[in-house]
Scaffold this motif. Structure first.
Motif, PDB file in Angstrom:
ATOM      1  N   ILE A   1     -22.061  21.613 -48.155  1.00 35.25           N
ATOM      2  CA  ILE A   1     -20.694  21.198 -48.467  1.00 35.25           C
ATOM      3  C   ILE A   1     -20.275  19.918 -47.740  1.00 35.25           C
ATOM      4  N   GLN A   2     -21.017  19.504 -46.718  1.00 35.71           N
ATOM      5  CA  GLN A   2     -20.660  18.299 -45.979  1.00 35.71           C
ATOM      6  C   GLN A   2     -21.482  17.075 -46.388  1.00 35.71           C
ATOM      7  N   PHE A   3     -22.392  17.232 -47.330  1.00 39.35           N
ATOM      8  CA  PHE A   3     -23.206  16.108 -47.792  1.00 39.35           C
ATOM      9  C   PHE A   3     -22.284  14.976 -48.260  1.00 39.35           C
TER      10      PHE A   3
ATOM     11  N   ILE B   1     -26.260   8.003 -45.576  1.00 36.27           N
ATOM     12  CA  ILE B   1     -26.923   9.236 -45.994  1.00 36.27           C
ATOM     13  C   ILE B   1     -28.097   9.557 -45.081  1.00 36.27           C
ATOM     14  N   SER B   2     -28.879   8.565 -44.727  1.00 33.65           N
ATOM     15  CA  SER B   2     -30.012   8.768 -43.831  1.00 33.65           C
ATOM     16  C   SER B   2     -29.549   9.308 -42.477  1.00 33.65           C
ATOM     17  N   ASP B   3     -28.516   8.703 -41.925  1.00 33.22           N
ATOM     18  CA  ASP B   3     -27.971   9.179 -40.643  1.00 33.22           C
ATOM     19  C   ASP B   3     -27.485  10.615 -40.756  1.00 33.22           C
ATOM     20  N   TYR B   4     -26.788  10.911 -41.842  1.00 29.96           N
ATOM     21  CA  TYR B   4     -26.299  12.272 -42.042  1.00 29.96           C
ATOM     22  C   TYR B   4     -27.456  13.263 -42.074  1.00 29.96           C
ATOM     23  N   LEU B   5     -28.485  12.956 -42.847  1.00 26.55           N
ATOM     24  CA  LEU B   5     -29.619  13.867 -42.977  1.00 26.55           C
ATOM     25  C   LEU B   5     -30.353  14.062 -41.649  1.00 26.55           C
ATOM     26  N   GLU B   6     -30.546  12.968 -40.923  1.00 32.81           N
ATOM     27  CA  GLU B   6     -31.258  13.057 -39.642  1.00 32.81           C
ATOM     28  C   GLU B   6     -30.486  13.865 -38.609  1.00 32.81           C
ATOM     29  N   MET B   7     -29.173  13.762 -38.622  1.00 33.66           N
ATOM     30  CA  MET B   7     -28.361  14.374 -37.570  1.00 33.66           C
ATOM     31  C   MET B   7     -27.822  15.765 -37.913  1.00 33.66           C
TER      32      MET B   7
ATOM     33  N   MET C   1     -38.342  13.084 -43.553  1.00 35.25           N
ATOM     34  CA  MET C   1     -37.471  12.034 -44.103  1.00 35.25           C
ATOM     35  C   MET C   1     -38.186  11.201 -45.167  1.00 35.25           C
ATOM     36  N   ASP C   2     -39.498  11.292 -45.249  1.00 34.98           N
ATOM     37  CA  ASP C   2     -40.223  10.604 -46.325  1.00 34.98           C
ATOM     38  C   ASP C   2     -39.770  11.089 -47.695  1.00 34.98           C
TER      39      ASP C   2
END
Length: 73
Positions: free
Chosen positions: A32-34, A44-50, A58-59
């Motif tokens: 729900i926070q995507f 988006i990358s920062d969100y996914l990593e953190m 991440m690939d």
């Protein structure tokens, strides 16, 4: 109008649990926070990593991002 990455990702959903992109898309649906309206790689990358534990590598995101760029011209 350019669609968001999330909107593109939703087109990849499906029942195939061995397809990494489908698994990513299915899990993002439940997140729900995507950042649903973003088209920014960094955001988006920062969100996914953190913030997520459903993306093992991440690939998978990078590959999906490249397809997003190719389909969103």
């Amino acid at each position: 109008m350019k669609r968001s990455f999330y909107h593109y990702l939703m087109t990849l959903r499906g029942p195939n649990s061995s397809d990494e992109e489908q698994v990513f898309a299915n899990n993002a649906t439940k997140d729900i926070q995507f950042p649903k309206h973003s088209d920014s790689y960094e955001e988006i990358s920062d969100y996914l990593e953190m913030n997520v534990d459903y993306l093992n590598n991440m690939d998978i995101f990078d590959q999906t991002w490249q397809k997003y760029l190719e389909n969103n011209r």
